[in-house]
Design a protein around this motif. Sequence first.
Motif, short mmCIF file in Angstrom:
data_model
loop_
_atom_site.label_atom_id
_atom_site.label_comp_id
_atom_site.label_asym_id
_atom_site.label_seq_id
_atom_site.Cartn_x
_atom_site.Cartn_y
_atom_site.Cartn_z
N THR A 150 0.84 -1.20 0.00
CA THR A 150 0.00 0.00 0.00
C THR A 150 0.88 1.25 0.00
O THR A 150 2.10 1.18 0.13
CB THR A 150 -0.91 0.04 1.23
N ALA A 151 0.23 2.40 -0.09
CA ALA A 151 0.96 3.67 -0.03
C ALA A 151 1.66 3.84 1.31
O ALA A 151 2.72 4.47 1.38
CB ALA A 151 -0.01 4.83 -0.27
N GLU A 157 8.96 3.94 3.92
CA GLU A 157 10.26 3.81 3.27
C GLU A 157 10.83 5.17 2.87
O GLU A 157 12.06 5.38 2.92
CB GLU A 157 10.13 2.90 2.06
N SER A 158 9.96 6.12 2.53
CA SER A 158 10.44 7.46 2.16
C SER A 158 11.04 8.19 3.35
O SER A 158 11.94 9.02 3.19
CB SER A 158 9.30 8.28 1.55
N VAL A 160 12.79 6.81 5.81
CA VAL A 160 14.16 6.30 5.95
C VAL A 160 15.04 6.84 4.84
O VAL A 160 16.18 7.25 5.06
CB VAL A 160 14.16 4.76 5.94
N ALA A 161 14.51 6.88 3.62
CA ALA A 161 15.30 7.34 2.47
C ALA A 161 15.76 8.79 2.62
O ALA A 161 16.84 9.16 2.13
CB ALA A 161 14.50 7.17 1.18
N LYS A 162 14.98 9.62 3.28
CA LYS A 162 15.36 11.03 3.42
C LYS A 162 16.26 11.28 4.63
O LYS A 162 16.64 12.42 4.90
CB LYS A 162 14.13 11.93 3.50
N GLY A 163 16.63 10.20 5.35
CA GLY A 163 17.51 10.34 6.50
C GLY A 163 16.79 10.38 7.82
O GLY A 163 17.36 10.81 8.84
N GLY A 164 15.54 9.91 7.84
CA GLY A 164 14.79 9.80 9.08
C GLY A 164 15.01 8.45 9.73
O GLY A 164 16.09 7.87 9.62
N PHE A 209 9.41 -4.51 4.50
CA PHE A 209 10.52 -3.59 4.74
C PHE A 209 11.85 -4.34 4.70
O PHE A 209 11.96 -5.43 5.29
CB PHE A 209 10.39 -2.91 6.10
N ARG A 210 12.84 -3.77 4.04
CA ARG A 210 14.22 -4.28 4.12
C ARG A 210 15.10 -3.07 4.37
O ARG A 210 15.48 -2.36 3.45
CB ARG A 210 14.64 -5.03 2.86
N TRP A 211 15.44 -2.87 5.62
CA TRP A 211 16.22 -1.68 5.98
C TRP A 211 17.69 -1.89 5.70
O TRP A 211 18.19 -3.03 5.78
CB TRP A 211 16.00 -1.34 7.45
N PRO A 212 18.42 -0.84 5.34
CA PRO A 212 19.86 -0.96 5.06
C PRO A 212 20.59 -1.66 6.20
O PRO A 212 20.36 -1.37 7.38
CB PRO A 212 20.30 0.50 4.91
N ASN A 213 21.45 -2.61 5.84
CA ASN A 213 22.29 -3.38 6.77
C ASN A 213 21.50 -4.40 7.60
O ASN A 213 22.09 -5.08 8.44
CB ASN A 213 23.06 -2.47 7.73
N TYR A 214 20.18 -4.51 7.37
CA TYR A 214 19.36 -5.37 8.24
C TYR A 214 18.69 -6.50 7.46
O TYR A 214 17.65 -7.02 7.86
CB TYR A 214 18.31 -4.51 8.95
N ALA A 215 19.30 -6.91 6.36
CA ALA A 215 18.73 -7.97 5.53
C ALA A 215 18.79 -9.33 6.22
O ALA A 215 19.63 -9.57 7.09
CB ALA A 215 19.47 -8.03 4.20
#
Length: 474
Positions: A150-151, A157-158, A160-164, A209-215
């Motif tokens: 969904t949105a 994800e946005s 996290v992408a912006k540095g939050g 969700f797949r967060w950076p470094n947390y795969a």
Amino acid sequence: MSPSRHSRRLAVTAAAAALLTVAPLGVTAAHAQVTRVRQGSATDASRASWSGPAYTMNGSGGIVTATMTRAIDAIRGGTGAIDVVVVAGSGTGTPECDVITGLTGVNSCTTLTLTAADGNNSQVNTDIRNAEFVYFAGGDQCRYVAWKGTALEASVESVVAKGGGVGGGSAGHHVNSDVVYDACTASATSATALANPYDRSMTFTTGMFRWPNYANTINDSHFVTRDRMGRTIAFVARAVKDGLVTGGKAWGVGVEEGASLFVDRAGRATLSGPSAYVVLGDHQPEVAVSGQPLTYRDVKIWKLTNGQSYDFANRPSCGYYLRSVRAGVADGSLYDGTPVTDCSSTPPPSGGSSYAEVEPNDSRTAANDITGLTYPATVTGDMKSTTDRDYFSLTLGAGQTLTVTCAIPPAYDADLYLLSATGSTLTRSVNDGAGTDESVTLTRTASGTATYHLDLEAYAGSGTADYACAVAKS
């Protein structure tokens, strides 16, 4: 409700309600209803860039101020203020925001209580996208995974992408891992999961969700208090067996009640609180079959206490202790052990009898005969050259299951094949990477007894360090 049950959320008192802005939102599907409560500034913070991402992974539903403060400071770079959104799937009140709004560096905190049908609600997604931190409250992670695709997923994800950053406790901790134990049919206990790793309660959601470094992670909560080590080992076994992770390895992350992992932008997780555990399955389980008890030997466990860290970006190869599950029965002392500090060699799997290869055994006709061993058995050898192939022959009767798990030393990469008597490949294990374990399983359904060959082949590298294969029949 999910296994990460969250106590009933606190009711808003009349005095607190006078300070809140409450705005009911329109529905996006039949019976959907959003409750929105904003505390703090009515105007969002505005800034060109942020310094995260940062994460908090909590073992129970409440905010842990030590890690929340670290996340806020990391995102804002020590200056300015951020907006926080708390996403809840049920209940009333604002217990998380009541804590968060009192922390330094918080501009506002908005509580959104949503149904499973609210993932595309426009106001919800505007609130999330304008925030710098999203916290998933405790409750029911099955409702949270309903927002996959969904949105709302894209909005989080946005951030996290912006540095939050993102966080969560209990059910909110579960939803932030790569593989989510969703508990959509029932709640699994350790006893249930070990007795049958394919029990109806063992359901998973991937691709959210797949967060950076947390795969390749699977989170678990209320860890020691509710004795969840056994089920986390079963989670890991399922993730590896069913290919829910990449590279044939899965990491369970169990956090105790009242504890929280702060994960920085470099992937380093630091614990605040009683304890947390990282549980690594780096080989195929020996027995993971529907309706049968789990067997999974030599699972690696790291225990963290207050102030200790685990680097998810550069995952360590030492510092763990080993525990096994055999026919659904776990070793004792699952929550404590003596860490391995010298990982230059791989400990051999346990077994009934042992056999060391005798060269030359580089073909089926020259295979070492291990038929007469007492099973389970341990077979050892080495890849003496980059073209070495080691063959072992054994027999299997009607209805018997053969499971072979080879611990490969870090000196080379080797692949494991199980062949018929005539040399046809019946199954194989070809995981990539030096030191990566290999495992195969086969059940003989035909009548009578037949001969099979194990073929261990050098894929890359060589050396005198021994591999050790656990060979079991059941």
